[in-house]
Design a protein around this motif. Structure first.
Motif, short mmCIF file in Angstrom:
data_model
loop_
_atom_site.label_atom_id
_atom_site.label_comp_id
_atom_site.label_asym_id
_atom_site.label_seq_id
_atom_site.Cartn_x
_atom_site.Cartn_y
_atom_site.Cartn_z
N VAL A 265 -6.24 0.79 -8.07
CA VAL A 265 -6.89 0.77 -6.76
C VAL A 265 -6.92 -0.68 -6.28
N LEU A 266 -6.34 -0.91 -5.11
CA LEU A 266 -6.25 -2.25 -4.56
C LEU A 266 -7.07 -2.35 -3.27
N LYS A 267 -7.69 -3.49 -3.08
CA LYS A 267 -8.32 -3.79 -1.79
C LYS A 267 -7.46 -4.84 -1.12
N ILE A 268 -6.94 -4.50 0.06
CA ILE A 268 -6.07 -5.41 0.80
C ILE A 268 -6.79 -5.87 2.05
N VAL A 269 -6.93 -7.19 2.21
CA VAL A 269 -7.55 -7.76 3.41
C VAL A 269 -6.45 -8.46 4.20
N ASP A 270 -6.24 -8.01 5.43
CA ASP A 270 -5.20 -8.57 6.29
C ASP A 270 -5.84 -9.60 7.21
N THR A 271 -5.57 -10.87 6.99
CA THR A 271 -6.24 -11.92 7.76
C THR A 271 -5.60 -12.11 9.11
N ALA B 290 -14.89 -14.13 4.82
CA ALA B 290 -15.72 -14.40 3.66
C ALA B 290 -16.45 -13.14 3.20
N TRP B 291 -16.96 -12.36 4.14
CA TRP B 291 -17.67 -11.14 3.76
C TRP B 291 -16.73 -10.11 3.16
N LYS B 292 -15.54 -9.95 3.74
CA LYS B 292 -14.59 -8.97 3.22
C LYS B 292 -14.16 -9.33 1.79
N CYS B 293 -14.22 -10.61 1.45
CA CYS B 293 -13.80 -11.06 0.11
C CYS B 293 -15.00 -11.45 -0.74
N HIS B 294 -16.18 -10.89 -0.45
CA HIS B 294 -17.42 -11.38 -1.07
C HIS B 294 -17.45 -11.22 -2.59
N GLY B 295 -16.66 -10.31 -3.15
CA GLY B 295 -16.65 -10.14 -4.60
C GLY B 295 -15.61 -10.98 -5.30
N GLY C 35 -9.45 -10.06 13.65
CA GLY C 35 -10.46 -10.06 12.61
C GLY C 35 -9.80 -10.09 11.23
N SER C 36 -10.44 -9.44 10.28
CA SER C 36 -9.89 -9.35 8.93
C SER C 36 -10.04 -7.91 8.43
N PRO C 37 -9.24 -6.99 8.97
CA PRO C 37 -9.35 -5.59 8.53
C PRO C 37 -8.99 -5.45 7.06
N ASP C 38 -9.63 -4.51 6.38
CA ASP C 38 -9.34 -4.29 4.98
C ASP C 38 -9.14 -2.80 4.71
N ARG C 39 -8.40 -2.49 3.67
CA ARG C 39 -8.14 -1.11 3.27
C ARG C 39 -8.18 -1.02 1.75
N MET C 40 -8.75 0.08 1.26
CA MET C 40 -8.69 0.40 -0.16
C MET C 40 -7.57 1.41 -0.35
N VAL C 41 -6.62 1.11 -1.22
CA VAL C 41 -5.49 2.01 -1.43
C VAL C 41 -5.28 2.25 -2.92
N ALA C 42 -4.92 3.47 -3.27
CA ALA C 42 -4.58 3.82 -4.65
C ALA C 42 -3.06 3.82 -4.77
N GLY D 5 0.80 -1.23 0.00
CA GLY D 5 0.00 0.00 0.00
C GLY D 5 0.83 1.27 0.00
N GLY D 6 2.13 1.15 0.22
CA GLY D 6 2.99 2.31 0.21
C GLY D 6 2.85 3.18 1.44
N LYS D 7 2.33 2.62 2.54
CA LYS D 7 2.16 3.37 3.78
C LYS D 7 2.68 2.53 4.94
N HIS D 8 3.01 3.19 6.05
CA HIS D 8 3.54 2.47 7.19
C HIS D 8 2.49 2.17 8.25
N ASP D 9 1.28 2.69 8.06
CA ASP D 9 0.28 2.58 9.12
C ASP D 9 -1.06 2.03 8.64
N LEU D 10 -1.09 1.32 7.52
CA LEU D 10 -2.34 0.71 7.09
C LEU D 10 -2.78 -0.35 8.10
N PHE D 11 -1.82 -1.16 8.53
CA PHE D 11 -2.08 -2.23 9.50
C PHE D 11 -0.96 -2.22 10.54
N PRO D 12 -1.26 -2.55 11.79
CA PRO D 12 -0.22 -2.59 12.83
C PRO D 12 0.77 -3.72 12.57
#
Length: 278
Positions: free
Chosen positions: A45-51, A73-78, A29-36, A11-18
């Motif tokens: 545009v990427l959707k990243i799900v951190d399991t 499953a819901w975070k990856c529903h598409g 959980g499974s936090p997710d972020r949309m990043v350009a 994602g090119g950032k240091h704080d998307l996920f701890p």
């Protein structure tokens, strides 16, 4: 640095996920972020799900694993373009195989392996061609599973800390990782994998996961309020509603499916406490 570090690098950032400084996961959980991101002059545009990790120290895994799989499953529903299976070892262990089997069996089904890239992290020799080829050959020859996955990538994502020289060196290695992984994702992982099982599971759990997320946000706000009798009653009510929605999400995942969380844990086998992060 493991899967969360890799997600931050992509994602090119240091704080998307701890990021955890040791081998244990901080992810819940499974936090997710949309990043350009920009790569080779183009914007993506990427959707990243951190399991959640499957390693020792993640006690909630045993408590409500089926709920966490429902969240995934819901975070990856598409559908997904690629599962990045992160390992810090050159040997693919039985525990890692068991963890992959759980994700595949209860969420994504059998073709997931064709959409999986194994990322060997903490590999300082990843930018040394001859040494990297030797490491990759050893990994691929060690386990039949490695011969079936989409790809294998070697990276090194050291934490950016210490004196200025160390920070600069670490940042440069992370930039190299980012270019390598983005090139792979953008040019080699163009097909989307959206199996029927994922559609069915995500549809069953959708309402409960959304309701639980909304109620959890309301509960967080209530906890910031003054500690009055009315506030305590409201917090208790919200906690009960959150627990109810979690239970319903677990039931939705298991219908049809395993009868209890124990059935899922059985797939992990005796090595569940030693399985590296994903």
């Amino acid at each position: 640095a493991g899967k969360s570090a890799l997600a931050n690098v992509i994602g090119g950032k240091h704080d998307l996920f701890p990021e955890s400084p040791d081998v244990f996961s901080l992810t819940e959980g499974s936090p997710d972020r949309m990043v350009a991101v920009r790569f080779e002059g183009k914007r993506y545009v990427l959707k990243i799900v951190d399991t959640i990790g499957f390693e020792h120290g993640t006690q909630p895994l045993r408590d409500d694993l089926s709920y966490r799989l429902a969240h995934l499953a819901w975070k990856c529903h598409g559908g997904i373009h690629q599962l990045l299976f992160v390992t810090t070892s050159s040997r693919f262990t039985e525990a890692e195989q068991a963890a992959f089997d759980v994700i595949q069996a209860f969420v994504f089904q059998s073709r997931l392996v064709q959409y999986t890239t194994v990322v060997r992290t903490n590999c300082p020799d990843s930018d040394k061609p001859r040494r990297a080829l030797k490491i990759m050959a050893d990994i691929e020859s060690d386990n039949e599973f490695m011969k079936s996955v989409h790809s294998l990538i070697l990276v090194d994502n050291p934490p950016v800390r210490g004196n200025p020289w160390r920070q600069g060196a670490a940042a440069e290695r992370r930039r190299t990782t980012r270019e390598r992984v983005l090139h792979h994702l953008i040019f080699n992982c163009t097909k989307r994998y959206n199996p029927a099982n994922l559609k069915e599971v995500s549809a069953r759990v959708r309402l409960h996961v959304q309701a639980e997320t909304r109620l959890a946000a309301d509960l967080a706000e209530e906890r910031d309020r003054a500690d009055t009798y009315a506030a305590r009653c409201k917090r208790l009510e919200l906690e009960e509603e959150v627990a109810y929605e979690r239970q319903q999400a677990q039931k939705a995942l298991r219908n049809p499916g395993p009868e209890t969380t124990t059935d899922i844990l059985r797939h992990l086998g005796p090595n569940v406490d030693h399985c590296p992060i994903m």
